[in-house]
Design a protein around this motif. Sequence first.
Motif, short mmCIF file in Angstrom:
data_model
loop_
_atom_site.label_atom_id
_atom_site.label_comp_id
_atom_site.label_asym_id
_atom_site.label_seq_id
_atom_site.Cartn_x
_atom_site.Cartn_y
_atom_site.Cartn_z
N GLU A 67 0.69 -0.95 -0.23
CA GLU A 67 0.20 0.26 -0.31
C GLU A 67 0.50 1.27 -0.01
O GLU A 67 0.44 2.33 -0.80
CB GLU A 67 -0.73 0.02 1.47
N ALA A 70 2.42 1.91 -3.33
CA ALA A 70 1.43 2.76 -4.03
C ALA A 70 1.18 4.33 -4.11
O ALA A 70 0.55 5.47 -4.55
CB ALA A 70 -0.41 1.63 -4.03
N ASP A 140 1.77 6.49 -13.21
CA ASP A 140 2.44 7.44 -12.06
C ASP A 140 2.50 8.62 -12.51
O ASP A 140 3.20 9.61 -11.57
CB ASP A 140 4.02 6.36 -11.37
#
Length: 282
Positions: A67, A70, A140
């Motif tokens: 997580e 991310a 991204d």
Amino acid sequence: METRELTYFVTVAEELHFGRAAERLGITQPPLSRAIGQLERRLGATLLERTSRQVILTEAGAVLLQEGRAALDAVAAAERRARRTALAATGRPSVVLASKAGASAELLAKLLHAYDAEPDAACVEVLLCGPGQQEGLLRDGRADVALLHRPFDSIAGFDTEELMTEGQVLVLPAGHALSSRTSVTLAEVDSLADLPLPRWPQRDGSYPDGPGPEVRDLTQLRQLIALGRACTVLPESVRADLGEGLTCVPVSDAVQVTTVIAWPPHSRSRGVAGLVRAATAR
């Protein structure tokens, strides 16, 4: 949780070594150890099991690593997009377009030509990348828009417009025994002991196991095929740019490939909107 703390934890979790992580971060080890300890106390969970010989990621640590990566990617993407938006406001708009090198080359050329003809066209920077990398560049924030290929690239979370659908072909050396065939099957491709399929790098940079050669880009792959060291299956549009010493044969049972132009749903870039209009008006 602060971005700095998350960066510290992700670096230690990737290195599984406090000394190497501290060196990578450009800090000394004691403040790094303190920061991880403070993070664990605040979360009420052990993230890393430390012994005198090794550092082991706990189950909670593995979740935070996934997580956390991310989250850091999202922060970096927001920063890049905000900077490009600010740049556009100064009168120097630009758009970054990601596309797989060698794929949809004719489509890309027509798209750029059509967009350049628009009076308010922004400067387009084209990022040519390896298979599957354009999706990551778009997610991204390093790219504003991308050409993706279903079913191989995920379009989840993007706005998209379909541009073309095509079959796939087997690319092999000219003069090979299969080059005179009107079509082949995937089973026949898999059974070609003399021409193994290539192995592309995975997201972590490693290569999957297999007999085929490790390849980094389509230029290298074309050379290997021409030398009789490999074969590959690609969308049919590759015919337009096969190169000397190569030929192709349709693969009758391969899935159809749909090329889409994709962009983040929150994009307010006039350059992206213009590119999409040019792509869909073809």
